[in-house]
Design an enzyme around this catalytic site. Structure first.
Site, mmCIF file in Angstrom:
data_model
loop_
_atom_site.group_PDB
_atom_site.id
_atom_site.type_symbol
_atom_site.label_atom_id
_atom_site.label_comp_id
_atom_site.label_asym_id
_atom_site.label_seq_id
_atom_site.Cartn_x
_atom_site.Cartn_y
_atom_site.Cartn_z
ATOM 1 N N GLN A 12 -10.368 -2.593 2.410
ATOM 2 C CA GLN A 12 -9.873 -3.317 3.579
ATOM 3 C C GLN A 12 -9.803 -2.446 4.831
ATOM 4 O OE1 GLN A 12 -5.934 -4.065 1.589
ATOM 5 N NE2 GLN A 12 -5.141 -3.869 3.661
ATOM 6 N N MET A 25 0.847 -1.192 0.000
ATOM 7 C CA MET A 25 0.000 0.000 0.000
ATOM 8 C C MET A 25 0.887 1.248 0.000
ATOM 9 S SD MET A 25 -3.443 -0.963 2.022
ATOM 10 C CE MET A 25 -2.849 -0.801 3.696
ATOM 11 N N GLY A 26 2.136 1.086 -0.441
ATOM 12 C CA GLY A 26 3.037 2.224 -0.524
ATOM 13 C C GLY A 26 3.595 2.610 0.835
ATOM 14 N N ALA A 27 4.092 3.872 0.943
ATOM 15 C CA ALA A 27 4.794 4.339 2.142
ATOM 16 C C ALA A 27 5.894 3.318 2.478
ATOM 17 C CB ALA A 27 3.834 4.533 3.314
ATOM 18 N N LEU A 28 6.686 3.033 1.465
ATOM 19 C CA LEU A 28 7.615 1.900 1.548
ATOM 20 C C LEU A 28 8.739 2.129 2.557
ATOM 21 C CD1 LEU A 28 7.896 1.032 -2.250
ATOM 22 C CD2 LEU A 28 6.289 0.166 -0.555
ATOM 23 N N HIS A 29 9.126 1.061 3.204
ATOM 24 C CA HIS A 29 10.243 1.088 4.149
ATOM 25 C C HIS A 29 11.107 -0.147 3.893
ATOM 26 C CE1 HIS A 29 7.929 -1.946 6.207
ATOM 27 N NE2 HIS A 29 6.926 -1.104 6.368
ATOM 28 N N ASP A 60 2.543 -9.273 9.163
ATOM 29 C CA ASP A 60 1.104 -9.493 9.023
ATOM 30 C C ASP A 60 0.870 -10.996 8.949
ATOM 31 O OD1 ASP A 60 0.129 -6.697 8.785
ATOM 32 O OD2 ASP A 60 1.537 -6.691 7.124
ATOM 33 N N SER A 102 4.563 0.969 8.006
ATOM 34 C CA SER A 102 4.294 2.300 7.453
ATOM 35 C C SER A 102 3.633 3.184 8.508
ATOM 36 C CB SER A 102 3.370 2.194 6.244
ATOM 37 O OG SER A 102 3.945 1.321 5.307
ATOM 38 N N HIS A 133 9.497 -3.556 3.229
ATOM 39 C CA HIS A 133 9.037 -3.792 1.856
ATOM 40 C C HIS A 133 10.237 -4.060 0.937
ATOM 41 C CE1 HIS A 133 5.723 -0.976 3.277
ATOM 42 N NE2 HIS A 133 5.039 -2.018 2.865
HETATM 43 O O1 PAF Z 1 -0.170 -5.769 3.646
HETATM 44 C C1 PAF Z 1 -0.578 -4.846 2.932
HETATM 45 O O2 PAF Z 1 0.078 -3.832 2.747
HETATM 46 C C2 PAF Z 1 -1.954 -4.969 2.292
HETATM 47 O O3 PAF Z 1 -2.855 -5.601 3.136
HETATM 48 C C3 PAF Z 1 -1.917 -5.635 0.916
HETATM 49 C C4 PAF Z 1 -1.489 -7.094 1.007
HETATM 50 C C5 PAF Z 1 -0.983 -4.883 -0.001
HETATM 51 C C6 PAF Z 1 -3.312 -5.621 0.282
HETATM 52 O O4 PAF Z 1 -3.779 -4.323 0.126
#
Ligand code: PAF
Length: 281
Positions: free
Chosen positions: A61, A30-34, A150, A186, A37
């Protein structure tokens, strides 16, 4: 690196890769990469000919609209990081592109989606299943990479993949932590300096609980983790559960299974942080 925003353009790119016999890896984000990721991205780059990283803040979600509103969006910086990590395609679609019409699919994900996060964030995992299934369809990857922070999400995605008969290999990768132990997220960037200082007690307590568990029962370990974290000013445990790493159902005895994980959710002010610890695997 190409930046693609349309599903049709992504599919065209993937068809070219496949035509030359290439393998495709996907890292959904979902971006805001660290750095967490980026470790997934580097592994995806090393194991595939084409690494697609999706950047999409998926509205379906978020059961808390305030959380969706405040979710960090840093597309330009993300693309810069991806470029240096060797990513082939950054896929950054709009909400309209991913959801041209309302997604009414309800996935029967089983018990793994009903416990823990499933109880506290109703609808969350169905939204995850909706978007990840769409990404699998759009990118048709051979492999998809997810972080173990997660922990429950990975079990849910495996369940979704089974439901839709997806051949995608789900690759789970270890949690990446700050030097002091805090799991990268993030959401950490929303912590004030004071909250950041408090937050380290989450992982520190989980690590200590591994030693504690050596001569205490599951019930005592549950109480130890919950009470120790709650004793820190500004931290509030939402739940701490010690579960079977495969079924995610609570265990009551350390001898019950060979794969046991403790999963915690803690409010640090308004910021909801999650972490987990593996007791045995
Ligand atoms: O873990 C996440 O960042 C999100 O739940 C995902 C898997 C990208 C789905 O939107």
């Amino acid at each position: 690196m190409e930046i693609i925003s349309k599903v049709a353009d992504l599919q065209q790119k993937i068809a070219e890769v496949r035509a030359s016999g290439g393998r495709v890896g996907l890292v959904p984000t979902m971006g805001a990469l660290h750095e967490g990721h980026l470790q997934l991205v580097r592994r995806c780059v090393a194991e595939n000919d084409c690494c697609v990283v999706s950047i999409f803040v998926n509205p379906t979600q978020f059961n808390d609209k305030n959380d969706l509103l405040h979710y960090p969006r840093t597309l330009e910086a993300d693309c810069e990081l991806l470029r240096t990590a060797g990513c082939t395609v950054a896929f950054a679609p709009s909400v309209e592109e991913m959801y041209p019409e309302e997604d009414t699919r309800v996935f029967d994900l089983g018990p793994v989606a009903e416990v823990m996060e499933g109880r506290y964030r109703p609808g969350h995992f169905n939204g995850v299943a909706q978007i990840v299934s769409k990404l699998f369809w759009a990118a048709t990857p051979d492999r998809a990479y997810f972080g173990e922070k997660d922990f429950q999400q990975i079990a849910v995605i495996r369940s979704m993949a089974r439901l839709i008969d997806s051949p995608v290999e789900i690759v789970d990768c270890p949690i990446v932590r700050e030097a002091d132990g805090l799991a990268l997220s993030s959401r950490n960037r929303r912590l004030t300096p004071e909250q950041r200082k408090n937050a380290v007690n989450i992982s520190a307590t989980l690590f200590k609980s591994r030693t504690f568990a050596g001569n205490h029962t599951v019930a005592e370990t549950l109480a130890f983790v919950t009470d120790t974290i709650n004793a820190v000013e500004g931290l509030e445990v939402e739940y701490y559960e010690i579960v079977d790493g495969r079924t995610l159902l609570p265990v009551s005895d350390w001898g019950q299974t060979d794969y046991i994980v403790g999963c915690v959710t803690v409010y640090c002010g308004e910021v909801r942080l999650i972490d987990n610890v593996i007791y045995c695997r």
